[in-house]
Design an enzyme around this catalytic site. Structure first.
Site, PDB file in Angstrom:
ATOM      1  N   SER A  31     -11.101  -1.354   3.773  1.00  0.00           N
ATOM      2  CA  SER A  31     -10.408  -1.548   5.054  1.00  0.00           C
ATOM      3  C   SER A  31      -9.922  -0.197   5.560  1.00  0.00           C
ATOM      4  CB  SER A  31      -9.186  -2.447   4.879  1.00  0.00           C
ATOM      5  OG  SER A  31      -9.610  -3.697   4.432  1.00  0.00           O
ATOM      6  N   ARG A  67       0.822  -1.226   0.000  1.00  0.00           N
ATOM      7  CA  ARG A  67       0.000   0.000   0.000  1.00  0.00           C
ATOM      8  C   ARG A  67       0.850   1.267   0.000  1.00  0.00           C
ATOM      9  NH1 ARG A  67      -2.083  -3.623  -1.195  1.00  0.00           N
ATOM     10  NH2 ARG A  67      -3.790  -4.755  -0.239  1.00  0.00           N
ATOM     11  N   GLU A 112      -5.295   3.492   6.679  1.00  0.00           N
ATOM     12  CA  GLU A 112      -5.016   3.329   5.246  1.00  0.00           C
ATOM     13  C   GLU A 112      -5.814   4.375   4.461  1.00  0.00           C
ATOM     14  OE1 GLU A 112      -5.240  -0.695   3.580  1.00  0.00           O
ATOM     15  OE2 GLU A 112      -6.189   0.181   1.813  1.00  0.00           O
TER      16      GLU A 112
HETATM   17  C1  LIG Z   1     -15.817  -1.578  -0.805  1.00  0.00           C
HETATM   18  C2  LIG Z   1     -14.356  -1.245  -0.978  1.00  0.00           C
HETATM   19  C3  LIG Z   1     -13.428  -2.261  -1.137  1.00  0.00           C
HETATM   20  C4  LIG Z   1     -12.069  -1.968  -1.294  1.00  0.00           C
HETATM   21  N1  LIG Z   1     -11.197  -2.998  -1.457  1.00  0.00           N
HETATM   22  C5  LIG Z   1      -9.885  -2.724  -1.623  1.00  0.00           C
HETATM   23  C6  LIG Z   1      -8.944  -3.783  -1.824  1.00  0.00           C
HETATM   24  O1  LIG Z   1      -9.277  -4.968  -1.857  1.00  0.00           O
HETATM   25  N2  LIG Z   1      -7.639  -3.454  -1.977  1.00  0.00           N
HETATM   26  C7  LIG Z   1      -7.197  -2.153  -1.944  1.00  0.00           C
HETATM   27  O2  LIG Z   1      -5.991  -1.916  -2.100  1.00  0.00           O
HETATM   28  N3  LIG Z   1      -8.076  -1.129  -1.766  1.00  0.00           N
HETATM   29  C8  LIG Z   1      -9.386  -1.382  -1.604  1.00  0.00           C
HETATM   30  N4  LIG Z   1     -10.268  -0.345  -1.419  1.00  0.00           N
HETATM   31  C9  LIG Z   1      -9.764   1.036  -1.318  1.00  0.00           C
HETATM   32  C10 LIG Z   1      -9.636   1.818  -2.653  1.00  0.00           C
HETATM   33  O3  LIG Z   1     -10.562   1.340  -3.625  1.00  0.00           O
HETATM   34  C11 LIG Z   1      -8.213   1.759  -3.213  1.00  0.00           C
HETATM   35  O4  LIG Z   1      -7.275   2.256  -2.278  1.00  0.00           O
HETATM   36  C12 LIG Z   1      -8.057   2.540  -4.531  1.00  0.00           C
HETATM   37  O5  LIG Z   1      -6.781   2.316  -5.050  1.00  0.00           O
HETATM   38  C13 LIG Z   1      -8.251   4.041  -4.366  1.00  0.00           C
HETATM   39  O6  LIG Z   1      -8.370   4.613  -5.653  1.00  0.00           O
HETATM   40  P1  LIG Z   1      -9.236   5.924  -5.913  1.00  0.00           P
HETATM   41  O7  LIG Z   1      -9.143   6.261  -7.345  1.00  0.00           O
HETATM   42  O8  LIG Z   1     -10.605   5.761  -5.370  1.00  0.00           O
HETATM   43  O9  LIG Z   1      -8.404   6.986  -5.065  1.00  0.00           O
HETATM   44  P2  LIG Z   1      -8.979   8.195  -4.188  1.00  0.00           P
HETATM   45  O10 LIG Z   1      -9.724   7.645  -3.027  1.00  0.00           O
HETATM   46  O11 LIG Z   1      -9.675   9.184  -5.048  1.00  0.00           O
HETATM   47  O12 LIG Z   1      -7.611   8.830  -3.669  1.00  0.00           O
HETATM   48  C14 LIG Z   1      -6.790   8.094  -2.780  1.00  0.00           C
HETATM   49  C15 LIG Z   1      -5.390   8.721  -2.804  1.00  0.00           C
HETATM   50  O13 LIG Z   1      -4.824   8.490  -4.085  1.00  0.00           O
HETATM   51  C16 LIG Z   1      -4.363   9.714  -4.652  1.00  0.00           C
HETATM   52  N5  LIG Z   1      -4.570   9.623  -6.100  1.00  0.00           N
HETATM   53  C17 LIG Z   1      -5.711   9.303  -6.745  1.00  0.00           C
HETATM   54  N6  LIG Z   1      -5.515   9.340  -8.076  1.00  0.00           N
HETATM   55  C18 LIG Z   1      -4.211   9.680  -8.264  1.00  0.00           C
HETATM   56  C19 LIG Z   1      -3.393   9.899  -9.405  1.00  0.00           C
HETATM   57  N7  LIG Z   1      -3.879   9.800 -10.655  1.00  0.00           N
HETATM   58  N8  LIG Z   1      -2.105  10.272  -9.214  1.00  0.00           N
HETATM   59  C20 LIG Z   1      -1.593  10.419  -7.963  1.00  0.00           C
HETATM   60  N9  LIG Z   1      -2.323  10.236  -6.845  1.00  0.00           N
HETATM   61  C21 LIG Z   1      -3.611   9.874  -7.002  1.00  0.00           C
HETATM   62  C22 LIG Z   1      -5.226  10.787  -4.007  1.00  0.00           C
HETATM   63  O14 LIG Z   1      -4.552  12.042  -4.000  1.00  0.00           O
HETATM   64  C23 LIG Z   1      -5.417  10.241  -2.596  1.00  0.00           C
HETATM   65  O15 LIG Z   1      -4.346  10.624  -1.767  1.00  0.00           O
HETATM   66  C24 LIG Z   1     -11.637  -0.616  -1.271  1.00  0.00           C
HETATM   67  C25 LIG Z   1     -12.577   0.418  -1.123  1.00  0.00           C
HETATM   68  C26 LIG Z   1     -13.924   0.114  -0.976  1.00  0.00           C
HETATM   69  C27 LIG Z   1     -14.914   1.234  -0.836  1.00  0.00           C
END
Ligand SMILES: Cc1cc2nc3c(=O)[nH]c(=O)nc-3n(C[C@H](O)[C@H](O)[C@H](O)COP(=O)(O)OP(=O)(O)OC[C@H]3O[C@@H](n4cnc5c(N)ncnc54)[C@H](O)[C@@H]3O)c2cc1C
Length: 321
Positions: free
Chosen positions: A242, A192, A312
């Site tokens: 999580s 992560r 996280e």
């Molecule tokens: C039901 C559910 C299940 C999930 N299961 C998992 C799982 O199994 N494994 C897991 O790892 N995660 C899981 N997650 C968490 C999440 O989906 C991941 O961490 C995902 O990678 C976040 O991506 P996002 O685009 O939504 O980022 P955001 O939530 O929009 O942003 C998160 C961070 O990433 C940064 N960011 C976003 N896009 C960029 C970019 N293009 N360049 C640089 N920085 C950027 C943002 O600035 C912020 O700091 C889950 C979430 C939910 C709601």
């Protein structure tokens, strides 16, 4: 900083001067962030933009810097709690407008295919694109509701797999606004974590390398993962997945359950009855409810077990950072 009501107009003018008048027109003031987060909480973003190209992202950042406005970049909002008081400055969201996928045979390896995708592409869409084209390597991502950029930033993963296994190259905007690229070895990908988390930078385009596989096996693996998720996670409630990073030598869910916190709630935020590692929004949670509940969990586990649970999920906005 400028007075609030004129900020967006000045921002529009500056963007139009740079030749981005369509983007300027589409800027929104006081956009409710709860509409853009999987937790369904978050107050207004002072200025909100959904760019569709790397040039547009650079123009937005340059303009924010020139006006002395802070900016925050988000993907699909699935790993965020945004403050009830909202976010000062500019929020850039990479979503549908910035989500192209194309594939090419790998010139160096007949068993592989290279996928080129922009950062707003949903991981779930990529995983299904891979499955449809009989490509293996992204089955683990089929239930992760983030964007590709967010997944690179977090090195998202599940079921003992993560993004580091499939990334070849990332094109990104550095913190000083120039476009650059890194190969996988230079990305410091670990549990992560990535280089972007430590040094900043905006992921724009990613090249993924996937192996040719068997469609039947790929789809069967995706079905198995989906069943596991549906059985173990409270997917019917808004959450950010999580809440904590996995502490070495412990299972977060078990620690929280043994501390008697399963089902414990503050306001509309609750420790899930189904999976104690998830904090859920039971309907009317505020970001403050979630923050208070998470602090309470951290304090309790520290007292009972001496373990420091690290968040996280990222807490962003006025009062949080
Ligand atoms: C039901 C559910 C299940 C999930 N299961 C998992 C799982 O199994 N494994 C897991 O790892 N995660 C899981 N997650 C968490 C999440 O989906 C991941 O961490 C995902 O990678 C976040 O991506 P996002 O685009 O939504 O980022 P955001 O939530 O929009 O942003 C998160 C961070 O990433 C940064 N960011 C976003 N896009 C960029 C970019 N293009 N360049 C640089 N920085 C950027 C943002 O600035 C912020 O700091 C889950 C979430 C939910 C709601």
């Amino acid at each position: 900083m400028m007075a609030d009501n004129s900020t967006i107009e000045v921002f529009r003018e500056k963007l139009a001067e740079k030749g981005f008048s369509d983007l300027a027109k589409d800027l929104r003031a006081d956009e409710a962030m709860k509409a853009h987060t999987s937790f369904r909480v978050g107050g207004p973003a002072q200025i909100y933009a959904e760019p569709s190209s790397t040039d547009e992202i650079v123009a937005l950042i340059d303009t924010a810097k020139a006006l002395g406005l802070p900016f925050f970049l988000m993907g699909n909002g699935s790993n965020l709690v945004i403050s009830d008081e909202g976010i000062e400055g500019l929020v850039i969201r990479l979503g549908e407008n910035f989500s192209d996928i194309r594939s090419e045979d790998d010139p160096e390896d007949p068993d592989s295919v290279l996928i080129y995708a922009t950062a707003g592409t949903l991981l779930i869409r990529l995983s299904s694109f891979a499955a449809k084209n009989s490509l293996t390597g992204l089955e683990f991502a089929s239930g992760i509701p983030g964007s590709l950029g967010g997944a690179v930033f977090m090195n998202a993963g599940a079921y003992d797999h993560d993004m580091s296994e499939v990334i070849e190259k990332v094109t990104f905007i550095t913190s000083d606004g120039t476009v650059s690229a890194f190969n996988r070895e230079d990305l410091d990908l670990s549990y992560r974590s990535s280089r972007f988390m430590k040094e900043g930078g905006i992921v724009c385009e990613v090249v993924l390398k996937l192996k040719r596989g068997d469609a039947e096996e790929i789809n069967s693996q995706i079905r198995t993962y989906t069943e596991k998720r549906t059985k173990s996670q409270p997917l019917q409630y808004p959450s950010a997945g999580s809440m904590f990073k996995r502490p070495t030598g412990y299972y977060t869910g078990a620690l929280i359950e043994q501390a008697g916190l399963k089902g414990f709630s503050i306001g509309g935020a609750q420790v899930s009855e189904k999976h104690a590692g998830f904090v859920i929004n039971t309907g009317d949670a505020t970001a403050k409810d979630i923050d208070d509940l998470v602090s309470h969990i951290q304090k309790t586990i520290k007292e009972k077990n001496g373990v420091e649970l690290q968040r996280e999920v990222r807490f962003i906005g006025r009062g949080f950072n």
